[in-house]
Design a protein around this motif. Structure first.
Motif, PDB file in Angstrom:
ATOM      1  N   GLY A 176      -6.187   4.746   7.518  1.00 36.51           N
ATOM      2  CA  GLY A 176      -7.086   4.266   6.467  1.00 36.51           C
ATOM      3  C   GLY A 176      -6.384   4.479   5.144  1.00 36.51           C
ATOM      4  O   GLY A 176      -5.344   5.147   5.068  1.00 36.51           O
ATOM      5  N   ARG A 177      -6.945   3.910   4.083  1.00 43.86           N
ATOM      6  CA  ARG A 177      -6.286   4.000   2.784  1.00 43.86           C
ATOM      7  C   ARG A 177      -7.288   4.305   1.683  1.00 43.86           C
ATOM      8  O   ARG A 177      -8.437   3.850   1.743  1.00 43.86           O
ATOM      9  N   TRP A 178      -6.849   5.069   0.678  1.00 43.66           N
ATOM     10  CA  TRP A 178      -7.627   5.188  -0.554  1.00 43.66           C
ATOM     11  C   TRP A 178      -6.740   4.741  -1.710  1.00 43.66           C
ATOM     12  O   TRP A 178      -5.509   4.822  -1.636  1.00 43.66           O
ATOM     13  N   ALA A 179      -7.363   4.249  -2.782  1.00 41.42           N
ATOM     14  CA  ALA A 179      -6.610   3.867  -3.978  1.00 41.42           C
ATOM     15  C   ALA A 179      -7.494   4.051  -5.195  1.00 41.42           C
ATOM     16  O   ALA A 179      -8.700   3.800  -5.146  1.00 41.42           O
ATOM     17  N   GLN A 180      -6.876   4.511  -6.267  1.00 38.80           N
ATOM     18  CA  GLN A 180      -7.630   4.643  -7.519  1.00 38.80           C
ATOM     19  C   GLN A 180      -7.600   3.289  -8.226  1.00 38.80           C
ATOM     20  O   GLN A 180      -6.563   2.861  -8.713  1.00 38.80           O
ATOM     21  N   LEU A 181      -8.745   2.598  -8.243  1.00 42.56           N
ATOM     22  CA  LEU A 181      -8.781   1.266  -8.851  1.00 42.56           C
ATOM     23  C   LEU A 181      -8.970   1.356 -10.348  1.00 42.56           C
ATOM     24  O   LEU A 181      -8.641   0.433 -11.096  1.00 42.56           O
ATOM     25  N   TRP A 182      -9.545   2.488 -10.774  1.00 39.92           N
ATOM     26  CA  TRP A 182      -9.848   2.701 -12.179  1.00 39.92           C
ATOM     27  C   TRP A 182      -9.952   4.207 -12.336  1.00 39.92           C
ATOM     28  O   TRP A 182     -10.379   4.876 -11.384  1.00 39.92           O
ATOM     29  N   TRP A 216       0.831  -1.211   0.000  1.00 40.36           N
ATOM     30  CA  TRP A 216       0.000   0.000   0.000  1.00 40.36           C
ATOM     31  C   TRP A 216       0.867   1.264   0.000  1.00 40.36           C
ATOM     32  O   TRP A 216       0.576   2.219  -0.711  1.00 40.36           O
ATOM     33  N   LEU A 217       1.926   1.234   0.831  1.00 43.53           N
ATOM     34  CA  LEU A 217       2.775   2.438   0.911  1.00 43.53           C
ATOM     35  C   LEU A 217       3.515   2.681  -0.403  1.00 43.53           C
ATOM     36  O   LEU A 217       3.791   3.820  -0.772  1.00 43.53           O
ATOM     37  N   ALA A 218       3.808   1.599  -1.121  1.00 48.40           N
ATOM     38  CA  ALA A 218       4.567   1.739  -2.373  1.00 48.40           C
ATOM     39  C   ALA A 218       3.651   2.009  -3.572  1.00 48.40           C
ATOM     40  O   ALA A 218       4.141   2.320  -4.660  1.00 48.40           O
ATOM     41  N   ASP A 219       2.345   1.890  -3.388  1.00 59.21           N
ATOM     42  CA  ASP A 219       1.416   1.967  -4.520  1.00 59.21           C
ATOM     43  C   ASP A 219       1.193   3.427  -4.963  1.00 59.21           C
ATOM     44  O   ASP A 219       0.629   4.228  -4.214  1.00 59.21           O
ATOM     45  N   PRO A 220       1.614   3.787  -6.186  1.00 56.89           N
ATOM     46  CA  PRO A 220       1.453   5.178  -6.623  1.00 56.89           C
ATOM     47  C   PRO A 220      -0.001   5.551  -6.904  1.00 56.89           C
ATOM     48  O   PRO A 220      -0.319   6.727  -7.050  1.00 56.89           O
ATOM     49  N   ARG A 221      -0.904   4.555  -6.939  1.00 59.34           N
ATOM     50  CA  ARG A 221      -2.316   4.854  -7.232  1.00 59.34           C
ATOM     51  C   ARG A 221      -3.096   5.257  -5.984  1.00 59.34           C
ATOM     52  O   ARG A 221      -4.310   5.456  -6.056  1.00 59.34           O
ATOM     53  N   GLY A 222      -2.421   5.347  -4.827  1.00 60.59           N
ATOM     54  CA  GLY A 222      -3.176   5.661  -3.622  1.00 60.59           C
ATOM     55  C   GLY A 222      -2.297   6.137  -2.496  1.00 60.59           C
ATOM     56  O   GLY A 222      -1.108   6.417  -2.707  1.00 60.59           O
ATOM     57  N   ALA A 223      -2.880   6.234  -1.300  1.00 59.14           N
ATOM     58  CA  ALA A 223      -2.110   6.682  -0.139  1.00 59.14           C
ATOM     59  C   ALA A 223      -2.721   6.109   1.131  1.00 59.14           C
ATOM     60  O   ALA A 223      -3.922   5.872   1.203  1.00 59.14           O
ATOM     61  N   VAL A 224      -1.844   5.906   2.126  1.00 56.72           N
ATOM     62  CA  VAL A 224      -2.307   5.541   3.465  1.00 56.72           C
ATOM     63  C   VAL A 224      -2.266   6.822   4.288  1.00 56.72           C
ATOM     64  O   VAL A 224      -1.279   7.558   4.251  1.00 56.72           O
ATOM     65  N   ILE A 225      -3.363   7.093   4.982  1.00 52.87           N
ATOM     66  CA  ILE A 225      -3.433   8.300   5.815  1.00 52.87           C
ATOM     67  C   ILE A 225      -3.422   7.873   7.285  1.00 52.87           C
ATOM     68  O   ILE A 225      -4.145   6.937   7.666  1.00 52.87           O
ATOM     69  N   VAL A 226      -2.601   8.531   8.094  1.00 52.50           N
ATOM     70  CA  VAL A 226      -2.589   8.210   9.526  1.00 52.50           C
ATOM     71  C   VAL A 226      -3.191   9.364  10.322  1.00 52.50           C
ATOM     72  O   VAL A 226      -3.083  10.529   9.937  1.00 52.50           O
ATOM     73  N   ALA A 227      -3.827   8.991  11.440  1.00 48.94           N
ATOM     74  CA  ALA A 227      -4.324   9.991  12.392  1.00 48.94           C
ATOM     75  C   ALA A 227      -3.344   9.999  13.558  1.00 48.94           C
ATOM     76  O   ALA A 227      -3.070   8.946  14.142  1.00 48.94           O
ATOM     77  N   VAL A 228      -2.803  11.168  13.849  1.00 48.16           N
ATOM     78  CA  VAL A 228      -1.794  11.280  14.912  1.00 48.16           C
ATOM     79  C   VAL A 228      -2.388  12.123  16.037  1.00 48.16           C
ATOM     80  O   VAL A 228      -2.790  13.269  15.836  1.00 48.16           O
ATOM     81  N   LEU A 229      -2.466  11.504  17.223  1.00 48.65           N
ATOM     82  CA  LEU A 229      -3.032  12.197  18.389  1.00 48.65           C
ATOM     83  C   LEU A 229      -1.922  12.406  19.408  1.00 48.65           C
ATOM     84  O   LEU A 229      -1.302  11.426  19.848  1.00 48.65           O
ATOM     85  N   ASN A 230      -1.713  13.648  19.759  1.00 49.10           N
ATOM     86  CA  ASN A 230      -0.649  13.997  20.711  1.00 49.10           C
ATOM     87  C   ASN A 230       0.676  13.304  20.364  1.00 49.10           C
ATOM     88  O   ASN A 230       1.329  12.697  21.221  1.00 49.10           O
ATOM     89  N   GLY A 231       1.003  13.326  19.071  1.00 47.72           N
ATOM     90  CA  GLY A 231       2.303  12.805  18.625  1.00 47.72           C
ATOM     91  C   GLY A 231       2.332  11.318  18.336  1.00 47.72           C
ATOM     92  O   GLY A 231       3.356  10.794  17.866  1.00 47.72           O
ATOM     93  N   GLU A 232       1.239  10.592  18.602  1.00 48.09           N
ATOM     94  CA  GLU A 232       1.267   9.138  18.369  1.00 48.09           C
ATOM     95  C   GLU A 232       0.218   8.717  17.334  1.00 48.09           C
ATOM     96  O   GLU A 232      -0.925   9.203  17.366  1.00 48.09           O
ATOM     97  N   VAL A 233       0.627   7.803  16.426  1.00 47.65           N
ATOM     98  CA  VAL A 233      -0.325   7.288  15.432  1.00 47.65           C
ATOM     99  C   VAL A 233      -1.377   6.459  16.164  1.00 47.65           C
ATOM    100  O   VAL A 233      -1.051   5.510  16.880  1.00 47.65           O
ATOM    101  N   VAL A 234      -2.663   6.855  15.995  1.00 47.12           N
ATOM    102  CA  VAL A 234      -3.744   6.137  16.704  1.00 47.12           C
ATOM    103  C   VAL A 234      -4.748   5.514  15.739  1.00 47.12           C
ATOM    104  O   VAL A 234      -5.666   4.820  16.156  1.00 47.12           O
ATOM    105  N   GLY A 235      -4.578   5.796  14.437  1.00 45.53           N
ATOM    106  CA  GLY A 235      -5.518   5.214  13.468  1.00 45.53           C
ATOM    107  C   GLY A 235      -5.028   5.453  12.058  1.00 45.53           C
ATOM    108  O   GLY A 235      -4.091   6.231  11.833  1.00 45.53           O
TER     109      GLY A 235
END
Ligand SMILES: CC(C)(COP(=O)(O)OP(=O)(O)OC[C@H]1O[C@@H](n2cnc3c(N)ncnc32)[C@H](O)[C@@H]1OP(=O)(O)O)[C@@H](O)C(=O)NCCC(=O)NCCS
Length: 294
Positions: A58-64, A37-56
């Motif tokens: 999700g990912r989007w990707a262009q399938l078409w 997922w991290l290497a896929d140029p068709r999309g991105a992984v998004i992280v939620a960072v709370l008080n400096g720590e990743v807590v969640g």
């Protein structure tokens, strides 16, 4: 609360995996796909960072072109109930919009009340309903495994014609599953076939009586996914038994069938007879949601 949403980097992987291992008794698929997922140029992984720590995340990707898929929404159990998943969904959706998406889609499961609430609150519309069933390859189901010499590999032209006119496609509203990911078949048949490992059929003369497609597994060889099966009941049963034999080295066999009413698809009673369990008694339990208005 100081919540920051940003694109994930390799430095976040350890934390992403540590959240994932606390979900579904550690049986979450994210561990096996995060590098891809991290290497896929068709999309991105998004992280939620709370008080400096990743807590969640999700990912989007262009399938078409124009069709974006959202998946992998996860929040650390200790940080739930604070609106983090909702914030992530909104951000993923905004990012997708900026990519010029014509539609953004995702799937959810019946028991996942939180995701259903978020999805509906964000204005997504339910466009298709499926029944999910699986069997472990150690279960009695696999006593029915039998390779059949009648089964043939079909070419994509023949498969395209059969799928386009199938009851399966009518019941699925045109969405073709690949595990928990769904593509609109009519606009993206190439993308569907690129994900398929087996395209199998049974013929009578030149006429195809039944067809079964199995997609490339997400986790290396661990699950055998039956993404399409339809046709004459007797031929469907031969194909399913053949698929069970091909799946011997996998950990489980997973089937996604469109929910059809009042008459279920031919494969449903056969799967039940073979011993696949229906967690919700044959009712729809997997839903595809789409948003096309921005
Ligand atoms: C689903 C998940 C991402 C939700 O994360 P979260 O940060 O706790 O969710 P939010 O706080 O943003 O809550 C969003 C909405 O869902 C509701 N909700 C949250 N948990 C709920 C639950 N267990 N039952 C019913 N509703 C719930 C919230 O009340 C909120 O609705 P509201 O805004 O109308 O009050 C999280 O529980 C999770 O990681 N679960 C395991 C993985 C998973 O199921 N992912 C989704 C795969 S499709």
């Amino acid at each position: 609360m100081a919540l920051v949403l940003r694109q994930a980097t390799q430095a976040d992987v350890q934390r992403i995996i540590s959240i994932s291992t606390q979900i579904w008794d550690g049986d979450d698929y994210i561990v096996g796909v995060i590098d891809e997922w991290l290497a896929d140029p068709r999309g991105a992984v998004i992280v939620a960072v709370l008080n400096g720590e990743v807590v969640g995340y999700g990912r989007w990707a262009q399938l078409w072109p124009g069709y974006l898929w959202m998946e992998g929404l996860r929040v650390d159990p200790v940080s739930r109930g604070q609106g983090i998943a909702k914030a992530l969904t909104r951000y993923l959706f905004e990012t997708a919009r900026l990519q010029g998406a014509e539609s953004v889609a995702l799937s959810t499961y019946l028991d996942n009340a939180a995701t259903m609430r978020i999805t509906e609150a964000c204005g997504f519309r339910r466009v298709a309903s499926f029944i999910y069933t699986e069997a472990k390859t150690t279960a009695p189901v696999c006593a029915h495994a039998q390779l059949s010499p009648q089964v043939q590999v079909l070419d994509t032209g023949t498969a395209l014609d059969f799928i386009s006119h199938s009851t399966f496609m009518r019941a699925s509203g045109g969405y073709f599953p690949h595990g928990w990911c769904f593509l609109p078949f009519a606009v993206a048949p190439e993308a569907v076939f690129a994900r398929m490992r087996w395209i199998l059929g049974l013929r009578r003369g030149s006429e195809v009586r039944a067809m079964l497609c199995s997609g490339h597994p997400r986790r290396h060889q661990q699950e055998f996914m039956i993404d399409f099966v339809d046709g004459e009941p007797e031929a469907v049963e031969i194909l399913l038994r053949h698929a069970l034999a091909l799946a011997r080295k996998s950990r489980s066999v997973e089937v996604m069938l469109p929910y059809a009413t009042p008459q279920p698809l031919a494969a449903l009673p056969i799967l039940t007879h073979l011993g696949f369990e229906l967690e919700h008694g044959g009712e729809a339990d997997t839903f595809v949601y789409e948003k096309t208005e921005f």
